[in-house]
Design a protein around this motif. Structure first.
Motif, mmCIF file in Angstrom:
data_model
loop_
_atom_site.group_PDB
_atom_site.id
_atom_site.type_symbol
_atom_site.label_atom_id
_atom_site.label_comp_id
_atom_site.label_asym_id
_atom_site.label_seq_id
_atom_site.Cartn_x
_atom_site.Cartn_y
_atom_site.Cartn_z
ATOM 1 N N LYS A 161 0.850 -1.185 0.000
ATOM 2 C CA LYS A 161 0.000 0.000 0.000
ATOM 3 C C LYS A 161 0.886 1.236 0.000
ATOM 4 C CE LYS A 161 -0.526 0.286 5.044
ATOM 5 N NZ LYS A 161 0.576 -0.663 5.322
ATOM 6 N N LYS A 162 0.280 2.364 -0.234
ATOM 7 C CA LYS A 162 0.976 3.647 -0.248
ATOM 8 C C LYS A 162 1.787 3.828 1.033
ATOM 9 C CE LYS A 162 -0.162 8.609 -0.456
ATOM 10 N NZ LYS A 162 0.530 8.989 -1.695
ATOM 11 N N GLY A 163 3.045 4.227 0.895
ATOM 12 C CA GLY A 163 3.895 4.499 2.048
ATOM 13 C C GLY A 163 4.782 3.350 2.475
ATOM 14 N N ASP A 164 4.615 2.171 1.881
ATOM 15 C CA ASP A 164 5.469 1.028 2.232
ATOM 16 C C ASP A 164 6.876 1.229 1.665
ATOM 17 O OD1 ASP A 164 3.362 -0.176 3.499
ATOM 18 O OD2 ASP A 164 2.994 -1.691 1.950
ATOM 19 N N VAL A 165 7.874 0.740 2.410
ATOM 20 C CA VAL A 165 9.276 0.832 2.011
ATOM 21 C C VAL A 165 9.876 -0.571 2.005
ATOM 22 C CG1 VAL A 165 11.567 1.744 2.580
ATOM 23 C CG2 VAL A 165 9.533 3.160 2.952
ATOM 24 N N PHE A 166 10.646 -0.890 0.946
ATOM 25 C CA PHE A 166 11.302 -2.191 0.827
ATOM 26 C C PHE A 166 12.744 -2.004 0.395
ATOM 27 C CE2 PHE A 166 6.845 -3.111 0.381
ATOM 28 C CZ PHE A 166 6.678 -4.327 1.039
ATOM 29 N N PHE A 167 13.618 -2.855 0.921
ATOM 30 C CA PHE A 167 15.033 -2.862 0.568
ATOM 31 C C PHE A 167 15.311 -4.096 -0.284
ATOM 32 C CE2 PHE A 167 19.434 -4.256 1.823
ATOM 33 C CZ PHE A 167 20.103 -3.281 1.097
ATOM 34 N N ILE A 168 15.882 -3.893 -1.465
ATOM 35 C CA ILE A 168 16.130 -4.980 -2.415
ATOM 36 C C ILE A 168 17.637 -5.091 -2.629
ATOM 37 C CG2 ILE A 168 15.580 -5.938 -4.664
ATOM 38 C CD1 ILE A 168 13.126 -5.507 -2.897
ATOM 39 N N LYS A 169 18.243 -6.023 -1.934
ATOM 40 C CA LYS A 169 19.680 -6.209 -2.039
ATOM 41 C C LYS A 169 20.025 -6.955 -3.324
ATOM 42 C CE LYS A 169 23.615 -7.931 0.662
ATOM 43 N NZ LYS A 169 24.032 -8.602 1.929
ATOM 44 N N ALA A 170 21.191 -6.634 -3.905
ATOM 45 C CA ALA A 170 21.661 -7.378 -5.069
ATOM 46 C C ALA A 170 21.623 -8.873 -4.755
ATOM 47 C CB ALA A 170 23.079 -6.948 -5.429
ATOM 48 N N GLY A 171 21.114 -9.666 -5.698
ATOM 49 C CA GLY A 171 20.984 -11.104 -5.490
ATOM 50 C C GLY A 171 19.603 -11.540 -5.054
ATOM 51 N N LEU A 172 18.730 -10.582 -4.705
ATOM 52 C CA LEU A 172 17.374 -10.910 -4.260
ATOM 53 C C LEU A 172 16.427 -10.914 -5.459
ATOM 54 C CD1 LEU A 172 15.270 -11.391 -1.992
ATOM 55 C CD2 LEU A 172 15.082 -8.897 -1.780
ATOM 56 N N LEU A 173 15.780 -12.050 -5.724
ATOM 57 C CA LEU A 173 14.790 -12.147 -6.792
ATOM 58 C C LEU A 173 13.637 -11.190 -6.483
ATOM 59 C CD1 LEU A 173 14.273 -14.124 -9.331
ATOM 60 C CD2 LEU A 173 12.504 -15.096 -7.836
ATOM 61 N N HIS A 174 13.136 -10.465 -7.506
ATOM 62 C CA HIS A 174 12.083 -9.501 -7.235
ATOM 63 C C HIS A 174 11.336 -9.120 -8.505
ATOM 64 C CE1 HIS A 174 15.511 -7.003 -8.483
ATOM 65 N NE2 HIS A 174 14.612 -6.153 -8.929
ATOM 66 N N ALA A 175 10.180 -8.478 -8.325
ATOM 67 C CA ALA A 175 9.413 -7.901 -9.428
ATOM 68 C C ALA A 175 8.391 -6.937 -8.849
ATOM 69 C CB ALA A 175 8.704 -8.980 -10.242
ATOM 70 N N ILE A 176 8.143 -5.863 -9.569
ATOM 71 C CA ILE A 176 7.089 -4.914 -9.218
ATOM 72 C C ILE A 176 5.808 -5.370 -9.890
ATOM 73 C CG2 ILE A 176 6.318 -2.513 -9.361
ATOM 74 C CD1 ILE A 176 9.323 -1.751 -9.533
#
Length: 327
Positions: A161-176
């Motif tokens: 939701k609006k206002g959430d913060v996430f840290f995506i370190k190199a090596g972490l699988l991810h997608a928006i």
């Protein structure tokens, strides 16, 4: 001579791009496809930032960093080029499931920095989600699932939701996921390895991706540490050797100046206001970004707005500062 810098927006078409940016800006170009990214503070050739305001108007960020490295970057930042990249991403469709390499792997195979990043969710449709990490699978099970079009059973989905913060370190699988607009601060790198792209026909990079995916990595929504004040609240969200991300909730006024040791970037993630310096003023609309050079003069921000502050920290100094708050 040095003062808060606003830059032209560099818009990038993407197959997954959306139309949320139209709600915030009136300078979007007419294109056949969809705008997916706005590169707002960048020294990448693919989206070079050009100064919009003041005596340095027309200069590129790359030029400024070359001409005035200490004054722009700071006395403690050892970098030949501007080391961070600030983007606004607008996803109408799901991005590819992907991974970024660390510095060592990227230097060997792409000749640039690795890519660790962090996200602040500016807007999200109901039931929107991010893919962050894998779950309950081995490397061989995961690779087989990708090849068999069964990857969804092994990826972790987190509603946002609006206002959430996430840290995506190199090596972490991810997608928006679809329906999300966010501000992204990252290392200045454009290296991405696509693992799965929903049959859209773009190139995949499974071999390199499997080299760099860290199946032990995961990430949850950052809780932050808030320090409350009369004029503004200050929250610490991310602190690592690549960058820090803080949130300043301005209630009435926020005053600051350049830190001669390091630059920082202010991005309006909610609300609007004005920034005053010397005898000048800058309008700060939602999703605007301003670079504060290390040798920038004093300024103040007035309004009711939230600012995302991005910078390369002195880890020891920042930790001591945070500890002093809680002791």
């Amino acid at each position: 001579m040095f003062y808060p810098l606003k830059f032209d927006h560099k818009y990038i078409e993407k197959i997954w791009g959306g139309n949320k940016l139209q709600n915030y800006r009136n300078d979007l170009p007419e294109v056949e496809g969809q705008i997916g990214e706005s590169w707002d503070v960048s020294a990448q050739e693919a989206g070079m930032s050009i100064v919009q305001n003041g005596k340095l108007s027309g200069k590129s960020l790359k030029e400024l960093t070359s001409m005035y490295p200490q004054q722009i970057l700071g006395e403690e930042i050892e970098a030949e080029e501007f080391p961070l990249l600030l983007k606004i991403l607008d996803a109408q469709a799901q991005l590819s499931i992907q991974v970024h390499p660390d510095d060592d792997y990227a230097a060997k195979y792409s000749g640039e920095a690795g890519k660790t990043e962090a996200w602040y969710v500016i807007d999200a449709d109901e039931d929107s989600y991010l893919v962050i990490g894998t779950e309950d699978c081995t490397e061989s099970e995961f690779k087989k699932a990708v090849q068999n079009d069964e990857i969804n059973q092994y990826v972790k989905k987190i509603k946002v939701k609006k206002g959430d913060v996430f840290f995506i370190k190199a090596g972490l699988l991810h997608a928006i996921g679809a329906g999300i607009m966010l501000a992204e601060i990252q290392q200045s790198s454009d290296t991405t390895y696509r693992v799965y792209d929903y049959g859209r026909g773009r190139e995949l990079h499974l071999s390199k991706a499997m080299d760099v995916i860290d199946f032990k990595l995961s990430s949850e929504k950052r809780k932050g540490l808030k320090v409350c004040g009369d004029d503004f609240d200050y929250s610490y969200f991310c602190l690592n050797d690549k960058f820090a991300l803080d949130i300043i909730n301005v209630k009435t006024v926020y005053q600051d100046q350049g830190d001669q040791e390091r630059f920082y970037i202010l991005t309006v993630v909610e609300g609007s206001g004005k920034l005053f310096y010397d005898d000048q003023e800058l309008e700060l609309a939602e999703i605007d970004s301003v670079l504060i050079p290390a040798y920038s003069e004093e300024f103040r921000v007035e309004g009711n707005l939230k600012l995302m502050k991005s910078y390369i920290p002195d880890l020891d100094k920042n930790r001591q500062q945070i500890l002093s708050v809680v002791e």
